[in-house]
Design a protein around this motif. Sequence first.
Motif, mmCIF file in Angstrom:
data_model
loop_
_atom_site.group_PDB
_atom_site.id
_atom_site.type_symbol
_atom_site.label_atom_id
_atom_site.label_comp_id
_atom_site.label_asym_id
_atom_site.label_seq_id
_atom_site.Cartn_x
_atom_site.Cartn_y
_atom_site.Cartn_z
ATOM 1 N N THR A 60 -79.971 9.378 9.976
ATOM 2 C CA THR A 60 -81.454 8.785 10.346
ATOM 3 C C THR A 60 -81.793 8.196 9.180
ATOM 4 O OG1 THR A 60 -82.096 10.938 11.706
ATOM 5 C CG2 THR A 60 -83.912 9.592 10.687
ATOM 6 N N ASP A 61 -81.620 8.510 7.952
ATOM 7 C CA ASP A 61 -82.030 7.720 6.594
ATOM 8 C C ASP A 61 -81.365 6.339 6.757
ATOM 9 O OD1 ASP A 61 -83.125 7.573 4.370
ATOM 10 O OD2 ASP A 61 -81.167 7.761 3.279
ATOM 11 N N GLY A 99 -83.044 -0.561 9.358
ATOM 12 C CA GLY A 99 -84.095 -1.072 10.255
ATOM 13 C C GLY A 99 -85.091 -2.013 9.114
ATOM 14 N N GLU A 100 -85.215 -1.529 7.840
ATOM 15 C CA GLU A 100 -86.060 -1.900 6.653
ATOM 16 C C GLU A 100 -85.179 -3.467 6.576
ATOM 17 O OE1 GLU A 100 -86.315 0.478 3.583
ATOM 18 O OE2 GLU A 100 -87.433 2.187 4.760
ATOM 19 N N GLN A 104 -80.112 4.625 9.070
ATOM 20 C CA GLN A 104 -80.624 3.931 10.468
ATOM 21 C C GLN A 104 -81.868 3.203 10.050
ATOM 22 O OE1 GLN A 104 -78.116 3.201 11.806
ATOM 23 N NE2 GLN A 104 -78.505 3.564 14.066
ATOM 24 N N GLN A 105 -82.967 4.141 9.074
ATOM 25 C CA GLN A 105 -84.139 3.579 8.867
ATOM 26 C C GLN A 105 -83.931 2.579 7.799
ATOM 27 O OE1 GLN A 105 -86.096 7.272 7.409
ATOM 28 N NE2 GLN A 105 -86.792 7.518 9.408
ATOM 29 N N LYS A 106 -83.077 2.626 6.912
ATOM 30 C CA LYS A 106 -82.752 1.524 5.740
ATOM 31 C C LYS A 106 -82.225 0.582 6.344
ATOM 32 C CE LYS A 106 -82.611 4.111 1.479
ATOM 33 N NZ LYS A 106 -83.613 5.463 2.126
#
Length: 297
Positions: A80-81, A87-88, A83-85
Motif C-alpha cells: 500500500t505504501d 501515485g504521488e 502504491q501511494q508513493k
Amino acid sequence: MRTRLGLIAGASAASVAATYVCQRESFADKHHQQHTRNHHLHMLLRQVAARADPLLSDPPSLLHRFGSRWRKYATEAETTDMQQKRGELIKTLHAMGSKELSEECVVGLARVVGEVERCVNKVRAQASRRASEVPWADVMGDAQLVPACGGPPIPHRDALGGRLVLVYFTAGWCGPCRRFSPKLLHLYSYLKGKGDADGARGGESDGEAAFEVMMVSWDGSEEARRAYANAMRMPWLALPLAADELASELSLRYNVKHIPTLVVLELDAESNEARVLSVEGREELELAAAGEPAAEW
C-alpha cells in the motif's frame, strides 16, 4: 566653433556606441547564461525522468522479474505504501506538464522519485529476505531439471543432492552472459574432469565430481533458452522454462538484480537443505580467471 561641435558630436557618438556595445554584450551574456541554465535543467530533467520511468510500470521494473512471487512475501502495508508513493509520483509528473520548467520543479520531482525508489527497494529487500527463509525442499518441491541442450528430465534430488551447486541466472539476449558462459564452461569441464580422475584413482564411485550447474534462464521462451544452450554447448542442467514460477521464486530468493549471476550452494545428500556459500560466484570466477586468488568454495 564648428570643429569643436564636431568633436563634441563625435565624442557623444562614440559614447553612445560604447554604451550600446556594453548593453549588447550584457544582453548576450545574460542570454548565454539563460541558455546554459535551461540546458542544465533539461539535462537534469532527463536524468530524473530516466529514473522515474521504471517506477511507473505496474509492478515497478525492480519487481517485474519476480513475476507475482514478490506479492506473496510483501506485506499489505508495504504494498500500500509503495502504491501511494507511486501515485504521488504520477501526480507530480502531471502537475509539471502545466508549469514552466524551473529548478524548483526538477528538484521536487527528484525528491519524489527518490522516495519511490527507496520504497520499492525496501519492498524488494523485505520480500527477498522472507523468501530466503523458506526451506529449500519446500521451494523446489517435486521440480525436475533437464539437460540444457535437451534430454529427459531428472528429479532435482537425484541431480543435485550432496553436491556443490552453481545456480546460473542467465539469458541468451544478455551480452555479458554470452561472454561469461565460456568461463563457466571451462570451470565445469575442469571440475568434471577432475572428478573423473579422482574416480579412476578410487575416489567417488561413479567417477563424477560432486558438482553441478543449474541454469535458471531469463529467456522469453523454451526455444530461445535451448538455442542459447546449444550455441554455447552447455553440458549442465537447466530449469525448464515451464517452471517459470520457480524461476521467479529463485530469482527473488537470492535477490538477483542483474545477469549473469552465479549463486553457489552446498546441498545435503537428500537435497532438503541448501547452504549459501556465495551470491557473488560470477565475480569470484572472473577474478580467478584473471589470476587472482580463487574463492574458498
